[in-house]
Design a protein around this motif. Structure first.
Motif, short mmCIF file in Angstrom:
data_model
loop_
_atom_site.label_atom_id
_atom_site.label_comp_id
_atom_site.label_asym_id
_atom_site.label_seq_id
_atom_site.Cartn_x
_atom_site.Cartn_y
_atom_site.Cartn_z
N SER A 195 15.69 -1.58 -5.81
CA SER A 195 14.37 -1.52 -5.18
C SER A 195 13.74 -0.16 -5.44
N GLU A 196 12.49 -0.17 -5.90
CA GLU A 196 11.81 1.10 -6.15
C GLU A 196 11.35 1.76 -4.85
N GLU A 197 11.46 1.03 -3.74
CA GLU A 197 11.02 1.59 -2.47
C GLU A 197 12.08 2.50 -1.83
N ASP A 198 13.34 2.17 -1.98
CA ASP A 198 14.39 3.01 -1.38
C ASP A 198 15.48 3.40 -2.38
N GLY A 199 15.41 2.90 -3.62
CA GLY A 199 16.39 3.26 -4.63
C GLY A 199 17.73 2.57 -4.47
N LYS A 200 17.86 1.62 -3.54
CA LYS A 200 19.14 0.94 -3.30
C LYS A 200 19.25 -0.31 -4.16
N VAL A 222 0.87 -1.17 0.00
CA VAL A 222 0.00 0.00 0.00
C VAL A 222 0.91 1.22 0.00
N PRO A 223 0.94 2.00 -1.09
CA PRO A 223 1.84 3.15 -1.16
C PRO A 223 1.52 4.19 -0.10
N ASP A 224 2.53 4.84 0.42
CA ASP A 224 2.33 5.88 1.42
C ASP A 224 1.58 7.08 0.84
N VAL A 225 1.82 7.35 -0.44
CA VAL A 225 1.21 8.53 -1.05
C VAL A 225 -0.25 8.32 -1.43
N ASN A 226 -0.67 7.04 -1.46
CA ASN A 226 -2.06 6.75 -1.84
C ASN A 226 -2.50 5.47 -1.14
N THR A 227 -3.10 5.63 -0.01
CA THR A 227 -3.48 4.47 0.79
C THR A 227 -4.65 3.69 0.19
#
Length: 314
Positions: A251-256, A221-226
């Motif tokens: 990872s698209e969540e933290d860019g690492k 569940v994205p933080d920007v759109n629950t």
């Protein structure tokens, strides 16, 4: 013994008397102020003798007139005095001959030091010259030849449009570094060409994980759109021989970037639901190939609909 000690009718002085006379002279020398003052006076010998007698009697010594007279006379004649020989070439050579062993050691040590220093200097100069020559040959011959060979190989190994574009980009970077004389950048560029050839040669399937106890898919569940959900299928890269590869995944969540043997590929909800239904009947995903990476390509060719994005933890 008395007969042996005589000669020409005059008795030779006894050793202890001779030593005492030498002591008198030595005492006179160490009393320079007294000597200069007394010898400048009238009746100086008599006065000096009396003062010396008093000096010795103060030490508990009885000294005869003859010994005192001999001492004063010896002082005037500069007897019992060592005058070093003046420096001459012959004397210098004689001293060198006497100390020749030490001189030889010093000379040998100096020669060895010079030889070692010369050897070290020569080695450093030679090493520097060899390194410079190696670098020159590398920049003029080795690296250009490696780039030429890689370019020729990639011309046949890169089978897709994106693979050919990436090969051209890396070849150009290598030639630019060589033209600029940047050996470090040129080596890095040549290594990048070798890495690209390795990737193009790889073949594997992206298999959806469905083993007991392991997750097949997850949603976020994205933080920007629950109100929204992002769906992912968990996959692994399996070679034709059955080996599971470790792949660098962003990872698209933290860019690492992490090197992992499993990761989640983002898919549309329809794809996610289809795989969930496949697994629900018997616990196994029958249609488990999400895509396949062919030889000569950089990216897998997907057999199901996918979206851009991935995750490395869940």
């Amino acid at each position: 013994m008395a007969d042996i000690a005589q000669g020409g009718g005059t008795a030779a002085p006894k050793l202890d008397e001779l030593m005492l006379a030498m002591d008198v002279v030595d005492t006179l020398r160490h009393q320079e102020g007294l000597v200069e003052k007394v010898l400048g006076e009238d009746n100086r010998d008599a006065t000096l003798k009396e003062r010396l007698r008093a000096l010795y009697e103060g030490q508990g010594l009885k000294v005869s007139d003859r010994i005192l007279d001999d001492g004063i006379r010896a002082l005037k004649e500069s007897r019992f005095t060592y005058d070093p020989a003046p420096p001459t070439f012959a004397r210098t050579m004689a001293l060198l001959w006497v100390g020749r062993a030490m001189v030889a050691k010093v000379v040998v040590a100096a020669l060895l030091a010079i030889a070692v220093l010369g050897g070290v200097t020569w080695w450093r100069v030679a090493s520097t010259e060899r390194a410079a020559e190696t670098a020159r040959v590398e920049m003029a011959v080795t690296l250009p030849e490696a780039v030429d060979a890689a370019e020729q190989a990639l011309a046949t190994e890169a089978l897709t449009t994106d693979a050919r574009a990436e090969a051209d980009r890396r070849v150009a970077a290598a030639r630019t570094a060589i033209a600029a004389g940047d050996a470090g950048a040129a080596r890095t560029a040549v290594a990048a060409l070798a890495d690209l050839r390795g990737k193009l040669a790889e073949t594997y399937e992206l298999r959806i994980v469905s083993r007991p106890g392991e997750r097949t898919g997850v949603f976020r569940v994205p933080d920007v759109n629950t109100q929204a959900r992002n769906y992912y299928l968990i996959v692994e890269a399996v070679t034709p021989s059955g080996d599971v590869l470790k792949m660098p995944v962003t990872s698209e969540e933290d860019g690492k970037v992490a090197t992992v043997d499993k990761w989640g590929v983002r898919v549309p909800k329809a794809t996610y639901d289809k795989v969930a239904a496949d697994k629900s009947d018997d616990g196994i995903v029958e249609d488990n190939i999400l895509g396949e990476k062919p030889r000569g390509g950089l990216e897998p060719v997907y057999e199901m609909d996918v979206l851009s994005g991935a995750i490395t933890s869940w």
